[in-house]
Design an enzyme around this catalytic site. Structure first.
Site, PDB file in Angstrom:
ATOM      1  N   PRO A  45      17.304   5.804  52.931  1.00  0.00           N
ATOM      2  CA  PRO A  45      17.025   7.229  52.736  1.00  0.00           C
ATOM      3  C   PRO A  45      16.491   7.496  51.332  1.00  0.00           C
ATOM      4  O   PRO A  45      17.026   6.983  50.352  1.00  0.00           O
ATOM      5  CB  PRO A  45      18.398   7.871  52.942  1.00  0.00           C
ATOM      6  CG  PRO A  45      19.143   6.914  53.801  1.00  0.00           C
ATOM      7  CD  PRO A  45      18.679   5.558  53.370  1.00  0.00           C
ATOM      8  N   GLU A  46      15.414   8.282  51.250  1.00  0.00           N
ATOM      9  CA  GLU A  46      14.816   8.624  49.966  1.00  0.00           C
ATOM     10  C   GLU A  46      15.193  10.060  49.614  1.00  0.00           C
ATOM     11  O   GLU A  46      16.029  10.677  50.277  1.00  0.00           O
ATOM     12  CB  GLU A  46      13.304   8.418  50.028  1.00  0.00           C
ATOM     13  CG  GLU A  46      12.914   6.987  50.411  1.00  0.00           C
ATOM     14  CD  GLU A  46      11.420   6.770  50.515  1.00  0.00           C
ATOM     15  OE1 GLU A  46      10.656   7.477  49.822  1.00  0.00           O
ATOM     16  OE2 GLU A  46      10.995   5.900  51.297  1.00  0.00           O
ATOM     17  N   LYS A 105      18.977   9.196  44.714  1.00  0.00           N
ATOM     18  CA  LYS A 105      19.416   8.943  46.083  1.00  0.00           C
ATOM     19  C   LYS A 105      20.942   8.957  46.193  1.00  0.00           C
ATOM     20  O   LYS A 105      21.505   8.526  47.197  1.00  0.00           O
ATOM     21  CB  LYS A 105      18.872   7.601  46.565  1.00  0.00           C
ATOM     22  CG  LYS A 105      17.333   7.515  46.508  1.00  0.00           C
ATOM     23  CD  LYS A 105      16.835   6.120  46.856  1.00  0.00           C
ATOM     24  CE  LYS A 105      15.339   6.005  46.651  1.00  0.00           C
ATOM     25  NZ  LYS A 105      14.836   4.646  46.955  1.00  0.00           N
ATOM     26  N   ARG A 143       7.376  -5.387  48.945  1.00  0.00           N
ATOM     27  CA  ARG A 143       7.413  -4.172  49.763  1.00  0.00           C
ATOM     28  C   ARG A 143       6.050  -3.955  50.389  1.00  0.00           C
ATOM     29  O   ARG A 143       5.010  -4.239  49.784  1.00  0.00           O
ATOM     30  CB  ARG A 143       7.779  -2.940  48.913  1.00  0.00           C
ATOM     31  CG  ARG A 143       9.091  -3.065  48.146  1.00  0.00           C
ATOM     32  CD  ARG A 143      10.298  -3.139  49.061  1.00  0.00           C
ATOM     33  NE  ARG A 143      10.443  -1.974  49.899  1.00  0.00           N
ATOM     34  CZ  ARG A 143      11.031  -0.850  49.513  1.00  0.00           C
ATOM     35  NH1 ARG A 143      11.503  -0.724  48.277  1.00  0.00           N
ATOM     36  NH2 ARG A 143      11.164   0.157  50.351  1.00  0.00           N
TER      37      ARG A 143
END
Length: 296
Positions: free
Chosen positions: A2-3, A59, A286
């Site tokens: 989750p960002e 976060k 990434r």
């Protein structure tokens, strides 16, 4: 993971539901997720605390607790697959259906019981989520995260006092001169809360190639990235985040921002603007998604 928009969505929803509620007890089947203090101290001290506020920094989620005029702070990090889900007294059929249908909610590891019979659930498929109970006010911890063994964070991208000038100053640190703009946006010590999804979307909207070195950016590029950052993050919060994989909001529902994604996870599809095929490259282990024609 989750960002910022996903965590802010959860915080916004919990603010409406758990403020002024008192915790009566906690159940857990995976106590190692509590890092500070010992499970015994955690379990003993959190009982009969009242939740005074729910806050976000990067976060991280912070629940300000009060117990007999003493201020505590419960820190929660959802990591890769954590969910915080509020369950009321009269759960709707729609929510019950969503919770039953979602396979991730089978991995329930914490239940915070409130005195009014409502509950806050913490599920986590990978068990990477973390909790810490501090015997200090949340604001004191948020102002000096490093002192409490939490990750040091850069400025909040949506704060009103964080303008394009401060944005440029944050990005143009000498130690970052050889890094790409995508890598820098992901660095939580420079800008807090942006992850892989929104970095790709921000750079697409601004028309900037994710591999461009920070030293190659012009003043107009900073302005474009800054405005795109504000627009993408604000819209994502309005849509309750992105559920490209496992994210669920505080009621167990997926976020709606996935329908607005332009490049993230769209490798092989056509760019909405020019029809060029979206590509994927690796940056720092990434995946980065971009349009090779629109992003120069």
């Amino acid at each position: 993971m989750p960002e910022l928009p996903e965590v802010q969505t959860i915080v916004n929803q919990l603010k409406r539901k758990i403020i002024n509620k008192q915790i009566s007890k906690v159940w857990s089947d995976h106590r190692p997720m509590v890092k500070i203090p010992s499970w015994h101290k955690f379990n003993t001290n959190i009982k009969k605390t009242t939740i005074e506020s729910v806050q976000r920094r990067g976060k991280n989620i912070f629940l300000a607790l009060n117990k007999k005029q003493k201020n505590y702070c419960l820190w929660i990090h959802l990591k890769m697959t954590g969910h915080l889900i509020y369950v009321g007294n009269a759960i709707s059929k729609k929510q019950q259906k969503a919770l039953n249908k979602d396979p991730y909610n089978r991995y329930l590891h914490f239940i915070f019981y409130f005195t009014d019979q409502t509950k806050l659930l913490f599920s986590d498929l990978r068990k990477f989520g973390r909790l810490k109970l501090f015997f200090f006010p949340c604001q004191k911890i948020i102002q000096d995260l490093k002192a409490y063994n939490l990750d040091q964070l850069g400025p909040e991208p949506l704060n009103p006092d964080f303008d394009v000038t401060r944005f440029k100053q944050a990005l143009k640190q000498k130690s970052q001169s050889q890094k790409s703009i995508k890598e820098i946006l992901l660095d939580q010590k420079i800008i807090a809360g942006i992850g892989n999804i929104y970095a790709s979307e921000i750079l697409y909207l601004s028309g900037i190639n994710p591999g461009k070195k920070i030293t190659a950016l012009r003043s107009v590029d900073y302005e474009k990235i800054f405005q795109a950052m504000r627009k993408v993050l604000t819209k994502a919060i309005e849509c309750r985040g992105t559920s490209s994989s496992d994210f669920r909001d505080a009621f167990g529902y997926p976020g709606d921002y996935a329908k607005h994604l332009k490049v993230y996870s769209k490798v092989g599809q056509k760019c909405d603007k020019c029809g060029t095929i979206i590509k994927r490259i690796k940056q720092g282990n990434r995946s980065t998604f971009f349009c090779p024609k629109c992003q120069t």
